[in-house]
Design a protein around this motif. Structure first.
Motif, mmCIF file in Angstrom:
data_model
loop_
_atom_site.group_PDB
_atom_site.id
_atom_site.type_symbol
_atom_site.label_atom_id
_atom_site.label_comp_id
_atom_site.label_asym_id
_atom_site.label_seq_id
_atom_site.Cartn_x
_atom_site.Cartn_y
_atom_site.Cartn_z
ATOM 1 N N ASP A 99 54.329 75.639 -25.935
ATOM 2 C CA ASP A 99 54.358 74.343 -26.158
ATOM 3 C C ASP A 99 53.486 74.019 -27.311
ATOM 4 O O ASP A 99 52.509 73.392 -27.386
ATOM 5 C CB ASP A 99 53.964 73.598 -25.140
ATOM 6 C CG ASP A 99 55.240 73.242 -24.052
ATOM 7 O OD1 ASP A 99 56.183 73.314 -24.185
ATOM 8 O OD2 ASP A 99 54.483 73.390 -22.596
ATOM 9 N N VAL A 100 53.821 74.637 -28.457
ATOM 10 C CA VAL A 100 53.175 74.526 -29.615
ATOM 11 C C VAL A 100 53.965 73.935 -30.707
ATOM 12 O O VAL A 100 55.129 73.693 -30.361
ATOM 13 C CB VAL A 100 52.891 75.758 -30.190
ATOM 14 C CG1 VAL A 100 51.624 76.660 -29.565
ATOM 15 C CG2 VAL A 100 53.767 76.954 -30.769
ATOM 16 N N ASN A 101 53.371 73.296 -31.665
ATOM 17 C CA ASN A 101 54.346 72.565 -32.746
ATOM 18 C C ASN A 101 54.512 73.560 -33.726
ATOM 19 O O ASN A 101 53.896 74.662 -33.822
ATOM 20 C CB ASN A 101 53.487 71.475 -33.470
ATOM 21 C CG ASN A 101 52.184 71.748 -34.152
ATOM 22 O OD1 ASN A 101 52.281 72.444 -34.916
ATOM 23 N ND2 ASN A 101 50.796 71.025 -33.320
ATOM 24 N N ALA A 102 55.454 73.180 -34.795
ATOM 25 C CA ALA A 102 56.021 73.963 -35.901
ATOM 26 C C ALA A 102 55.081 74.414 -36.479
ATOM 27 O O ALA A 102 54.993 75.577 -37.593
ATOM 28 C CB ALA A 102 57.205 73.224 -36.537
ATOM 29 N N GLY A 103 54.111 73.444 -36.748
ATOM 30 C CA GLY A 103 52.835 73.817 -37.711
ATOM 31 C C GLY A 103 52.209 75.003 -37.219
ATOM 32 O O GLY A 103 51.754 75.918 -38.050
ATOM 33 N N TYR A 161 62.694 70.849 -38.333
ATOM 34 C CA TYR A 161 62.300 71.626 -37.008
ATOM 35 C C TYR A 161 61.244 70.829 -36.109
ATOM 36 O O TYR A 161 61.330 70.706 -35.130
ATOM 37 C CB TYR A 161 61.663 72.783 -37.247
ATOM 38 C CG TYR A 161 62.675 73.840 -38.077
ATOM 39 C CD1 TYR A 161 63.807 74.219 -37.445
ATOM 40 C CD2 TYR A 161 62.330 74.308 -39.379
ATOM 41 C CE1 TYR A 161 64.628 75.032 -38.097
ATOM 42 C CE2 TYR A 161 63.064 75.121 -40.061
ATOM 43 C CZ TYR A 161 64.276 75.694 -39.429
ATOM 44 O OH TYR A 161 65.134 76.237 -40.202
ATOM 45 N N ASP A 162 60.526 69.898 -36.881
ATOM 46 C CA ASP A 162 59.561 69.097 -36.235
ATOM 47 C C ASP A 162 58.655 68.100 -37.116
ATOM 48 O O ASP A 162 58.042 68.592 -37.961
ATOM 49 C CB ASP A 162 58.246 70.245 -35.694
ATOM 50 C CG ASP A 162 57.208 69.909 -34.789
ATOM 51 O OD1 ASP A 162 57.483 68.632 -34.507
ATOM 52 O OD2 ASP A 162 56.641 70.459 -34.255
ATOM 53 N N LEU A 163 58.826 67.046 -36.490
ATOM 54 C CA LEU A 163 58.528 65.976 -37.429
ATOM 55 C C LEU A 163 56.873 65.915 -37.556
ATOM 56 O O LEU A 163 56.322 65.312 -38.320
ATOM 57 C CB LEU A 163 58.918 64.577 -36.740
ATOM 58 C CG LEU A 163 58.607 63.388 -37.882
ATOM 59 C CD1 LEU A 163 59.262 63.625 -39.236
ATOM 60 C CD2 LEU A 163 59.282 62.105 -37.247
ATOM 61 N N ILE A 164 56.228 66.456 -36.496
ATOM 62 C CA ILE A 164 54.742 66.371 -36.533
ATOM 63 C C ILE A 164 54.277 67.157 -37.747
ATOM 64 O O ILE A 164 53.092 66.874 -38.273
ATOM 65 C CB ILE A 164 54.356 66.907 -35.015
ATOM 66 C CG1 ILE A 164 52.825 66.362 -34.993
ATOM 67 C CG2 ILE A 164 54.490 68.352 -35.106
ATOM 68 C CD1 ILE A 164 52.247 66.758 -33.569
ATOM 69 N N VAL A 165 54.900 67.931 -38.556
ATOM 70 C CA VAL A 165 54.430 68.859 -39.333
ATOM 71 C C VAL A 165 54.320 67.946 -40.502
ATOM 72 O O VAL A 165 53.509 68.394 -41.501
ATOM 73 C CB VAL A 165 55.450 70.068 -39.556
ATOM 74 C CG1 VAL A 165 55.006 71.168 -40.871
ATOM 75 C CG2 VAL A 165 55.464 70.850 -38.321
ATOM 76 N N ALA A 166 54.864 66.841 -40.570
ATOM 77 C CA ALA A 166 54.741 65.888 -41.816
ATOM 78 C C ALA A 166 53.515 65.338 -42.210
ATOM 79 O O ALA A 166 53.119 64.867 -42.913
ATOM 80 C CB ALA A 166 55.695 64.518 -41.843
ATOM 81 N N LEU A 167 52.853 65.527 -40.903
ATOM 82 C CA LEU A 167 51.175 65.170 -41.107
ATOM 83 C C LEU A 167 50.613 66.107 -42.002
ATOM 84 O O LEU A 167 49.464 65.787 -42.780
ATOM 85 C CB LEU A 167 50.404 65.390 -39.673
ATOM 86 C CG LEU A 167 51.077 64.479 -38.748
ATOM 87 C CD1 LEU A 167 50.118 64.955 -37.357
ATOM 88 C CD2 LEU A 167 50.647 63.092 -38.943
ATOM 89 N N ALA A 168 50.999 67.266 -42.513
ATOM 90 C CA ALA A 168 50.395 68.429 -43.637
ATOM 91 C C ALA A 168 51.073 67.867 -44.620
ATOM 92 O O ALA A 168 50.897 68.856 -45.608
ATOM 93 C CB ALA A 168 50.538 69.573 -42.891
#
Length: 254
Positions: A99-103, A161-168
């Motif tokens: 359960d890790v994120n794409a980053g 793949y994973d919207l949370i990576v947009a934080l970077a």
């Protein structure tokens, strides 16, 4: 350099591909993100070509091929159930089940590519030009290409793949972009230093000690990068990938 790391092979190096699996970011796609700028060395856009106008063949050819081949060797060994280097094992295991994120997936892959594989590739190819002089300026130009690829790569991973990576995404979060670039620059500088230590080692025992440092360093980074888990996030990513990722044509797979 027998016994001081993997033996490089000539040729091969197809573009990474394969079935991404239900979570989208499965090997090899997530972990090959760091290979995309490397492949671009051979024929990128105008600005990239101007930067590398005087690039020697070892940079866009031998270095690139050796770099990709070590990734493919590890990926195929993992799929076949054979042992792989600890840094790659952590990256593949996280991409499959954690359960890790794409980053985190991207960083785990980049860590194994740069900190584990790159020193061996550089040392095998040699750190000096045939006519004399260090290859470090060529290597630094290679780093400049990868630096410029950081932002577009982050956008691609976030969109597919994973919207949370947009934080970077350094278009609107320059702090995260700067931090990511600095991390990769630090890893690449360490890779060159480890390669130098391999080349300068006076005997096999010394080379083996350097190889152990390389493996330990990459494995410890992998452990750190995979430590944070968010229970249930794998399902969130699976759903996002199903709606944002286009299946890759079979012809593009190795």
């Amino acid at each position: 350099m027998p016994g001081a790391g993997p033996r490089l092979r000539a040729g091969r190096a197809p573009h990474p591909g394969g079935d991404p699996g239900p979570a989208g970011l499965r090997p090899p796609r997530p972990l090959s993100r760091h290979l995309r700028p490397s492949r671009a060395l051979a024929g990128g856009g105008g600005r990239r070509r101007r930067t590398l106008r005087r690039k020697p063949s070892w940079l866009a050819g031998s270095l690139n091929t050796g770099f990709v081949n070590l990734y493919l060797d590890a990926y195929e060994a993992d799929r076949a159930g054979r042992a792989v280097p600890a840094a790659w094992h952590a990256a593949f295991a996280a991409a499959r089940t954690a359960d890790v994120n794409a980053g985190q997936d991207v960083l785990l892959g980049a860590n194994a590519h740069i900190q584990r594989d790159m020193p061996y590739v550089l040392a095998a190819l040699g750190l000096t030009r045939p006519q004399g002089g260090t290859r470090k300026p060529d290597y630094d130009r290679f780093q400049a290409v990868l630096d410029r690829a950081y932002g577009p790569a982050v956008q691609d991973v976030a969109g597919r793949y994973d919207l949370i990576v947009a934080l970077a995404d350094d278009r609107w979060n320059p702090i995260a972009g700067l931090t990511g670039r600095q991390l990769f620059r630090s890893w690449r500088a360490q890779a060159w230093e480890h390669a130098r230590q391999l080349v300068d080692a006076p005997d096999q025992a010394a080379r083996d000690r350097v190889a152990r440092r390389i493996e330990t360093n990459a494995a410890q980074w992998a452990q750190l990068l995979s430590a944070v888990r968010l229970p249930g996030y794998r399902t969130v990513r699976d759903d996002y990938c199903r709606t944002h990722t286009t299946p890759e044509p079979a012809s593009a797979r190795p």
